[in-house]
Structure formats: structure tokens, C-alpha cells
Motif scaffolding. Structure first.
Motif, PDB file in Angstrom:
ATOM      1  N   LYS A  82      40.915 -31.281 -15.759  1.00 33.71           N
ATOM      2  CA  LYS A  82      40.602 -30.047 -16.649  1.00 33.71           C
ATOM      3  C   LYS A  82      41.685 -30.529 -17.716  1.00 33.71           C
ATOM      4  O   LYS A  82      42.010 -29.427 -19.075  1.00 33.71           O
ATOM      5  CB  LYS A  82      41.004 -28.607 -15.471  1.00 33.71           C
ATOM      6  CG  LYS A  82      41.591 -27.919 -16.071  1.00 33.71           C
ATOM      7  CD  LYS A  82      41.723 -26.741 -14.940  1.00 33.71           C
ATOM      8  CE  LYS A  82      42.840 -26.007 -15.165  1.00 33.71           C
ATOM      9  NZ  LYS A  82      43.702 -25.574 -14.729  1.00 33.71           N
ATOM     10  N   GLY A  83      42.662 -31.492 -16.903  1.00 29.46           N
ATOM     11  CA  GLY A  83      44.222 -31.517 -17.759  1.00 29.46           C
ATOM     12  C   GLY A  83      44.067 -32.149 -18.704  1.00 29.46           C
ATOM     13  O   GLY A  83      44.417 -31.848 -20.174  1.00 29.46           O
ATOM     14  N   SER A  84      43.294 -33.043 -19.120  1.00 27.06           N
ATOM     15  CA  SER A  84      42.862 -33.998 -20.298  1.00 27.06           C
ATOM     16  C   SER A  84      42.294 -33.272 -21.012  1.00 27.06           C
ATOM     17  O   SER A  84      42.253 -33.381 -22.223  1.00 27.06           O
ATOM     18  CB  SER A  84      42.774 -34.947 -19.747  1.00 27.06           C
ATOM     19  OG  SER A  84      41.271 -35.219 -18.989  1.00 27.06           O
ATOM     20  N   SER A  86      42.101 -29.693 -21.924  1.00 30.16           N
ATOM     21  CA  SER A  86      42.979 -28.733 -22.328  1.00 30.16           C
ATOM     22  C   SER A  86      43.956 -30.080 -22.528  1.00 30.16           C
ATOM     23  O   SER A  86      43.650 -29.154 -23.992  1.00 30.16           O
ATOM     24  CB  SER A  86      43.435 -28.120 -20.677  1.00 30.16           C
ATOM     25  OG  SER A  86      44.909 -27.588 -21.706  1.00 30.16           O
ATOM     26  N   SER A  87      43.748 -30.911 -22.388  1.00 29.70           N
ATOM     27  CA  SER A  87      45.074 -31.264 -24.017  1.00 29.70           C
ATOM     28  C   SER A  87      44.135 -31.878 -25.008  1.00 29.70           C
ATOM     29  O   SER A  87      44.999 -31.816 -26.449  1.00 29.70           O
ATOM     30  CB  SER A  87      46.006 -32.704 -22.945  1.00 29.70           C
ATOM     31  OG  SER A  87      46.846 -32.341 -21.725  1.00 29.70           O
ATOM     32  N   ILE A  88      43.230 -31.910 -25.165  1.00 29.33           N
ATOM     33  CA  ILE A  88      42.270 -32.210 -26.681  1.00 29.33           C
ATOM     34  C   ILE A  88      41.771 -30.812 -27.104  1.00 29.33           C
ATOM     35  O   ILE A  88      41.275 -31.160 -28.226  1.00 29.33           O
ATOM     36  CB  ILE A  88      42.089 -33.756 -25.976  1.00 29.33           C
ATOM     37  CG1 ILE A  88      40.385 -33.612 -25.492  1.00 29.33           C
ATOM     38  CG2 ILE A  88      42.337 -34.912 -25.676  1.00 29.33           C
ATOM     39  CD1 ILE A  88      39.518 -34.183 -26.277  1.00 29.33           C
TER      40      ILE A  88
END
Lengths: 149, 189
Positions: A82-84, A86-88
Motif C-alpha cells: 500500500k505504501g509503495s 501510494s508513493s508512486i
């Protein structure tokens, strides 16, 4: 293909990815971080995302295959994905992860398996699209144009 | 400012276990002309800052590690992820604020989860800012005043360093997702 035509194709394709919800504003932020001093930034980060996601999807598959499913571990993996995403700016992957985590909380294996499938599907979709977008960028630069990123 | 010939670059220590997020924050910081050191864990951050073996009293360096004597390492700001395996960003923040030599270094926390109690705890513990991930250029632009304030002459304690250490148990990193409201837009510091 003429550079102008390629540029237009890029522009339209790029816009469609946003309109269809595959990418969100965060991807634009990434593009803004790319410049002459860092011409490969988007490719670099996107490639990391691909590697990271494939690893996590494999880990999730294995984790859900265990006799005693460790939901905390699964949640941790999904949190990372989810984090990665979201980061891209991979919006649909991110949203699929959010849904996944809710079912983790419920400790519902069947639902988790379905979520995993959903996340994988969204990932493969955005991967195909990003690869196409990056290929277009390459073609433009190879044809002598400035990177539209 | 007095006539400084060259512009000193501020040095930021970035801490995040996610490689992608490290790349991002590094790039964001570099576009703001900061010098960046990025590490992937709280433990490595403590090692880098020289806090790992002994609080402030170690005079001989640990022969095994790459621990630097913290007097050699000049860090002007620390930006750390909250949720990390091993020691969390909150733990890191606490250790820094408890260190006599490092407590004045501004610390900023980043997190993908918008949890008000978490945000409040970090701020109470002395964090300057709390950024919701993904961190943007506009967030990084907010760092400069904190760096400017702690450079040059040290003013009187502007932050409540004598806050009673609230040792209430921190809630788990993995908490349910909330709506992604941009908390730091409302933040007044």
C-alpha cells in the motif's frame, strides 16, 4: 514516427491513465522530480516499485498458503505494498490494498485470497500501462525529442 | 546574516525502511539543496548519530561498527518514517530528545497513517512536523524554517524539552486506514 505525433500520443495516453484512475497526483510529483540532472528518476522509481510489488505478491501468496495463516504478517506485507503504490501514485493498487487490509482485520482467508487476486490484477494492469508510457518516452527521446515526463 | 562567502549546505538524515520512499525523500531533499544521508532503520540512524553503544559518554569508538563519534557527524535535521521494523520513528525521536548532545536537532516524522493520537504523541515528544505520506515538495519546503532556527546562535529552548516523558504504550503501527485528510495543512506550529 514523427516526434510531434509521438508527443501527442504520449500526452493522450498519459491523460487517460489519470482519467481511468490508474494513476493519481503523486505520479505527477514523481515527474516533477525528474529533470536534466536526474533524467532517469521516474524509470528508476517505477522499476523499484515493480520489483518490490512482485516480491510482496509472492510473499503474500505463500503466507496465505500456510496451514496456520499469520494475519499480522499478511497485514504487514499489504501495508508495505500500500505504501509503495501510494508513493508512486498507483491509485488502484493502493485502493485494492486498503480493501485487503480490512479483510485481514477480519481474519477472513477466503476474502483475503480474493483480495490478493484483485491486488495482483490491478498491479499487472498498472505495470503494463506504465511500461507502455515509459516506452513512449523512450521513443520520443530516441527520435530527438525532449522527454515529455 | 553575516557575510558568509559560501552557502553551507544543511545536512539531513533520512530514515525509512522502504527503498522507494528513501529514493523519494532523498530526491525531494536534494532538490531543496540539502545534503542527504539516507539509512534504512532506526538502529542505523542511532549508529550514525553515535548514540548506539553509550549515551554520550563513549570516548572510544566501537571497533566493530561504523559508529561515528557524534561530534564528527553534523546533522541539521532528521526526518524519519514512523512505522519501521525494529525501533519505530517514535522511539528514535525519543532517544534523540533524551540525548543531551542531540536533543536540539529538529526531528520530523512521516507516516502513511493519519492517526491523531499518534500525531499528538510525536509532537508532544518534540517532533517539529508530522508529514503524511506520500511526502511532497510542499512538505519539504516547510523544513527550512526549522533548519534556519537551529543554525547559528542557539536561542533559548523554544520547544518544551522538559515535557514529562509520557510512557503510555504506543499503539501498533498497523492501525486501520483513515480517510486521507492532509493533516499537516491544518497544523499550526
Amino acid at each position: 514516427m514523427e516526434v510531434d505525433q509521438l508527443q501527442r500520443t504520449f500526452h493522450d495516453y498519459h491523460a487517460s491513465l489519470f482519467n481511468e484512475g490508474f494513476l493519481d497526483e503523486q505520479f505527477v510529483q514523481l515527474q516533477q522530480l525528474q529533470d536534466e540532472s536526474n533524467p532517469g528518476f521516474v524509470v528508476e522509481v517505477v522499476s523499484l516499485f515493480f520489483e518490490d510489488s512482485e516480491r510482496l505478491l509472492n510473499d503474500l501468496s505463500k503466507a496465505l498458503d500456510q496451514v496456520n495463516v499469520d494475519f499480522r504478517k499478511i497485514d504487514a506485507h499489504v501495508h508495505q505494498l500500500k505504501g509503495s503504490s501510494s508513493s508512486i501514485g498507483a491509485q488502484r493498487v493502493r485502493n485494492a490494498c486498503i480493501a485487503f487490509r480490512n479483510f485481514c482485520d477480519e481474519r477472513n482467508i477466503e476474502a483475503c485470497l480474493q483480495c490478493l487476486q484483485q491486488v495482483r490484477q490491478e498491479y499487472l494492469l498498472v505495470k503494463t500501462k506504465l511500461e507502455a508510457l515509459l516506452r513512449l518516452e523512450q521513443q520520443i527521446v530516441a527520435a530527438g525529442g525532449a522527454s515529455p515526463m | 546574516m553575516s557575510g558568509i562567502v559560501t552557502e553551507t549546505q544543511f545536512h539531513v538524515l533520512a530514515v525509512d525502511d522502504s527503498l522507494i520512499d528513501r529514493k523519494l525523500i532523498e530526491r525531494l531533499l536534494k532538490t531543496s539543496s540539502y545534503q542527504v544521508t539516507a539509512v534504512d532503520s532506526g538502529v542505523k540512524a542511532l549508529e550514525y548519530l553515535g548514540l548506539l553503544d553509550d549515551e554520550d559518554t563513549s570516548t572510544d569508538s566501537n571497533p566493530v561498527s561504523f559508529t561515528k563519534n557524534h561530534h564528527e557527524v553534523e546533522v541539521n535535521l532528521i526526518i524519519t518514517d514512523y512505522c519501521m521494523p525494529g525501533i519505530t520513528g517514535y522511539d528514535l525521536l525519543r532517544k534523540i530528545k533524551e540525548s543531551t548532545s542531540l536533543k536540539d536537532i529538529p526531528v520530523v516524522i512521516m507516516s502513511s497513517e493519519n492517526v491523531p493520537s499518534r500525531i499528538n504523541s510525536c509532537l508532544e515528544q518534540g517532533a517539529e512536523e508530522f508529514f503524511l505520506k506520500p511526502v511532497r515538495q510542499s512538505d519539504v519546503n516547510k523544513l527550512r524554517p526549522h533548519l534556519m532556527r537551529t543554525s547559528g546562535k542557539r536561542e533559548e529552548d523554544h520547544q518544551p524539552n522538559n515535557v514529562v516523558n509520557k510512557r503510555k504504550p504506543m499503539e501498533e503501527c498497523m492501525s486501520p486506514d483513515r480517510t486521507r485528510t492532509r493533516y499537516n495543512d491544518d497544523l499550526e506550529l
